[in-house]
Design a protein around this motif. Structure first.
Motif, PDB file in Angstrom:
ATOM      1  N   THR A   3      78.944 102.547  25.483  1.00 17.53           N
ATOM      2  CA  THR A   3      78.396 100.954  25.333  1.00 17.53           C
ATOM      3  C   THR A   3      79.076 100.049  25.707  1.00 17.53           C
ATOM      4  N   ASN A   4      78.337  99.096  26.160  1.00 16.80           N
ATOM      5  CA  ASN A   4      79.317  97.606  26.433  1.00 16.80           C
ATOM      6  C   ASN A   4      79.112  96.636  25.325  1.00 16.80           C
ATOM      7  N   THR A   5      78.357  97.403  24.169  1.00 17.81           N
ATOM      8  CA  THR A   5      78.105  96.421  22.933  1.00 17.81           C
ATOM      9  C   THR A   5      79.368  95.985  22.252  1.00 17.81           C
ATOM     10  N   PRO A   6      79.552  94.706  21.930  1.00 13.23           N
ATOM     11  CA  PRO A   6      80.875  94.254  21.325  1.00 13.23           C
ATOM     12  C   PRO A   6      80.933  94.562  19.891  1.00 13.23           C
ATOM     13  N   ALA A  23      80.675 105.768  13.106  1.00 14.28           N
ATOM     14  CA  ALA A  23      79.241 106.255  12.736  1.00 14.28           C
ATOM     15  C   ALA A  23      78.157 105.741  13.913  1.00 14.28           C
ATOM     16  N   GLY A  24      78.654 104.756  14.494  1.00 15.79           N
ATOM     17  CA  GLY A  24      77.522 104.281  15.519  1.00 15.79           C
ATOM     18  C   GLY A  24      77.619 105.067  16.717  1.00 15.79           C
ATOM     19  N   GLN A  25      78.521 105.431  17.191  1.00 20.80           N
ATOM     20  CA  GLN A  25      78.557 106.441  18.305  1.00 20.80           C
ATOM     21  C   GLN A  25      77.697 107.742  17.976  1.00 20.80           C
ATOM     22  N   LEU A  26      77.991 108.293  16.787  1.00 22.89           N
ATOM     23  CA  LEU A  26      77.342 109.551  16.381  1.00 22.89           C
ATOM     24  C   LEU A  26      75.750 109.190  16.380  1.00 22.89           C
ATOM     25  N   ALA A  27      75.423 108.361  15.865  1.00 22.31           N
ATOM     26  CA  ALA A  27      74.086 107.583  15.742  1.00 22.31           C
ATOM     27  C   ALA A  27      73.427 107.381  17.058  1.00 22.31           C
ATOM     28  N   LEU A  28      74.309 106.931  17.930  1.00 24.38           N
ATOM     29  CA  LEU A  28      73.746 106.538  19.331  1.00 24.38           C
ATOM     30  C   LEU A  28      73.413 107.917  20.079  1.00 24.38           C
ATOM     31  N   TYR A  29      74.286 108.943  19.940  1.00 30.29           N
ATOM     32  CA  TYR A  29      74.227 110.284  20.457  1.00 30.29           C
ATOM     33  C   TYR A  29      73.206 110.872  19.896  1.00 30.29           C
ATOM     34  N   ASN A  30      72.773 110.939  18.388  1.00 35.13           N
ATOM     35  CA  ASN A  30      71.733 111.603  17.652  1.00 35.13           C
ATOM     36  C   ASN A  30      70.422 110.936  18.384  1.00 35.13           C
ATOM     37  N   LEU A  31      70.381 109.657  18.414  1.00 35.92           N
ATOM     38  CA  LEU A  31      69.057 108.953  18.779  1.00 35.92           C
ATOM     39  C   LEU A  31      68.614 109.351  20.304  1.00 35.92           C
ATOM     40  N   LEU A  32      69.654 109.459  21.188  1.00 32.03           N
ATOM     41  CA  LEU A  32      69.504 109.782  22.586  1.00 32.03           C
ATOM     42  C   LEU A  32      69.081 111.107  22.861  1.00 32.03           C
ATOM     43  N   ILE A  51      69.102 100.003  25.298  1.00 29.75           N
ATOM     44  CA  ILE A  51      68.105  99.934  23.982  1.00 29.75           C
ATOM     45  C   ILE A  51      68.442 100.311  22.815  1.00 29.75           C
ATOM     46  N   ALA A  52      68.929 101.964  22.811  1.00 26.90           N
ATOM     47  CA  ALA A  52      69.082 102.394  21.581  1.00 26.90           C
ATOM     48  C   ALA A  52      70.023 101.732  20.679  1.00 26.90           C
ATOM     49  N   GLY A  53      71.202 101.253  21.460  1.00 26.99           N
ATOM     50  CA  GLY A  53      72.269 100.599  20.830  1.00 26.99           C
ATOM     51  C   GLY A  53      71.912  99.423  19.913  1.00 26.99           C
ATOM     52  N   VAL A  54      71.010  98.517  20.734  1.00 25.39           N
ATOM     53  CA  VAL A  54      70.478  97.410  20.168  1.00 25.39           C
ATOM     54  C   VAL A  54      69.442  97.756  18.711  1.00 25.39           C
ATOM     55  N   TYR A  65      64.811 105.320  15.972  1.00 23.23           N
ATOM     56  CA  TYR A  65      64.247 106.606  16.749  1.00 23.23           C
ATOM     57  C   TYR A  65      62.633 106.306  16.864  1.00 23.23           C
ATOM     58  N   LEU A  66      62.113 105.974  15.490  1.00 25.00           N
ATOM     59  CA  LEU A  66      60.514 105.871  15.805  1.00 25.00           C
ATOM     60  C   LEU A  66      60.084 104.447  16.414  1.00 25.00           C
ATOM     61  N   MET A  67      61.221 103.507  16.466  1.00 20.84           N
ATOM     62  CA  MET A  67      61.016 102.239  17.409  1.00 20.84           C
ATOM     63  C   MET A  67      61.230 102.757  18.845  1.00 20.84           C
ATOM     64  N   LEU A  68      62.248 103.547  19.070  1.00 20.90           N
ATOM     65  CA  LEU A  68      62.473 103.870  20.437  1.00 20.90           C
ATOM     66  C   LEU A  68      61.168 104.526  21.209  1.00 20.90           C
ATOM     67  N   ARG A  69      60.672 105.493  20.159  1.00 19.49           N
ATOM     68  CA  ARG A  69      59.530 106.438  20.536  1.00 19.49           C
ATOM     69  C   ARG A  69      58.356 105.461  20.738  1.00 19.49           C
TER      70      ARG A  69
END
Length: 87
Positions: A3-6, A23-32, A51-54, A65-69
């Motif tokens: 991600t390019n998220t600062p 924790a953020g990288q793992l959550a991003l992996y799980n979500l995607l 999108i998932a990162g934001v 996850y619910l919002m992405l869906r």
């Protein structure tokens, strides 16, 4: 995943081993991963990480996850990520 998220939530300290994720990288992996299993036509698409990162910065993992869906399926954003980019 990159991600390019600062946000420090997605940053890894220089002294941590490469195989450890924040924790953020793992959550991003799980979500995607969860979304790719739900929508096999779109599957994993690198652009979804923005999108998932934001979403993960502002919401807990389950709510993200619910919002992405919702964004993808109900609002039709998934058309942007189909292989033919039909939107």
């Amino acid at each position: 995943m990159m991600t390019n998220t600062p946000s420090p939530w997605f940053s890894k300290a220089d002294d941590t081993p490469a195989q450890l994720k924040t924790a953020g990288q793992l959550a991003l992996y799980n979500l995607l991963k969860a979304y790719s299993l739900l929508d096999s036509e779109v599957g994993y698409c690198q652009g979804l990480s923005f999108i998932a990162g934001v979403l993960l910065i502002h919401l807990e993992e389950k709510e993200a996850y619910l919002m992405l869906r919702f964004l993808m399926l109900e609002l039709g954003l998934r058309k942007q990520y189909l292989p033919d980019m039909a939107a």
